[in-house]
Scaffold this motif. Structure first.
Motif, PDB file in Angstrom:
ATOM      1  N   TYR A  41     128.612   5.927 107.842  1.00 47.05           N
ATOM      2  CA  TYR A  41     129.719   6.825 107.508  1.00 47.05           C
ATOM      3  C   TYR A  41     129.400   7.610 106.234  1.00 47.05           C
ATOM      4  O   TYR A  41     129.670   8.807 106.158  1.00 47.05           O
ATOM      5  N   ARG A  83     126.450   8.380 105.094  1.00 42.95           N
ATOM      6  CA  ARG A  83     125.384   9.326 105.383  1.00 42.95           C
ATOM      7  C   ARG A  83     125.939  10.572 106.081  1.00 42.95           C
ATOM      8  O   ARG A  83     125.533  11.691 105.798  1.00 42.95           O
ATOM      9  N   ARG A  84     126.899  10.386 106.992  1.00 43.52           N
ATOM     10  CA  ARG A  84     127.490  11.511 107.722  1.00 43.52           C
ATOM     11  C   ARG A  84     128.477  12.308 106.871  1.00 43.52           C
ATOM     12  O   ARG A  84     128.812  13.433 107.207  1.00 43.52           O
ATOM     13  N   TYR A 131     127.112  15.720 105.974  1.00 45.36           N
ATOM     14  CA  TYR A 131     127.208  16.702 107.049  1.00 45.36           C
ATOM     15  C   TYR A 131     128.628  17.228 107.194  1.00 45.36           C
ATOM     16  O   TYR A 131     128.839  18.410 107.419  1.00 45.36           O
ATOM     17  N   LEU A 165     125.080  15.884 113.433  1.00 47.65           N
ATOM     18  CA  LEU A 165     125.989  14.738 113.309  1.00 47.65           C
ATOM     19  C   LEU A 165     125.845  13.794 114.489  1.00 47.65           C
ATOM     20  O   LEU A 165     125.827  12.573 114.330  1.00 47.65           O
ATOM     21  N   ASP A 211     122.535  11.900 114.245  1.00 49.16           N
ATOM     22  CA  ASP A 211     122.630  10.876 113.213  1.00 49.16           C
ATOM     23  C   ASP A 211     123.515   9.713 113.680  1.00 49.16           C
ATOM     24  O   ASP A 211     123.255   8.565 113.381  1.00 49.16           O
ATOM     25  N   ASN A 212     124.543  10.032 114.443  1.00 50.67           N
ATOM     26  CA  ASN A 212     125.481   9.030 114.941  1.00 50.67           C
ATOM     27  C   ASN A 212     124.840   8.167 116.021  1.00 50.67           C
ATOM     28  O   ASN A 212     125.225   7.015 116.213  1.00 50.67           O
TER      29      ASN A 212
END
Length: 158
Positions: free
Chosen positions: A49, A51-52, A55, A150, A153-154
């Motif tokens: 979370y 890290r995102r 974005y 996103l 990455d997710n």
């Protein structure tokens, strides 16, 4: 999450004393343990979370910037005498894996003046633009690129 629980404890108490801080550390630890144990949460997911968040902040920055630029473009269209406005209904496809990405893109398009998301059918978006110049590059916009990042990455988190 632990830090948020602790800060909320301090804020709700309204003052900082040794007893409040010590008790807050224990309460925050107990709440964090509870959500990790019973609510399918983990420190690994929390790092994802965080890290995102970069974005999402970048997405929000570009959204605000596009809204401001589209406001001026729409005002120029409306206020320019003699300019013939040519509305356009465009279709484009994305390759999003999640409904959340589709939702964010559709709402971002609708929030931007001069464009409205009319329908989403699977991966196909149908968008009405006040003028065909507003439709240029909508299928490869910065919104689409950031949402794809996103999702990539997710993918590592699930």
């Amino acid at each position: 999450m632990y830090v948020i629980f602790f800060l909320l404890w301090i804020i709700f108490n309204g003052r900082v004393t040794t007893e409040i801080v010590l008790f807050g550390l224990v309460i925050a630890a107990a709440l964090y343990w509870f959500i990790c144990k019973f609510m399918d949460f983990s420190p690994r997911r929390e790092l994802g979370y965080l890290r995102r968040t970069g974005y999402l902040l970048q997405y929000l920055y570009h959204l605000i910037k596009e809204i401001i630029m589209a406001n001026f473009a729409t005002m120029r269209l409306i206020c320019s005498a003699g300019r013939v406005v040519e509305p356009a209904l465009i279709e484009f496809e994305t390759h999003f894996k999640s409904d959340t990405s589709r939702f964010l893109l559709a709402n971002s398009i609708t929030l931007t003046p001069g464009t409205i998301t009319v329908a989403i059918e699977g991966d196909k978006f149908i968008v009405h633009c006040l003028d065909k110049t507003l439709a240029e590059g909508i299928e490869s916009s910065v919104f689409v690129k950031l949402l794809e990042k996103l999702e990539m990455d997710n993918k590592g988190e699930n």
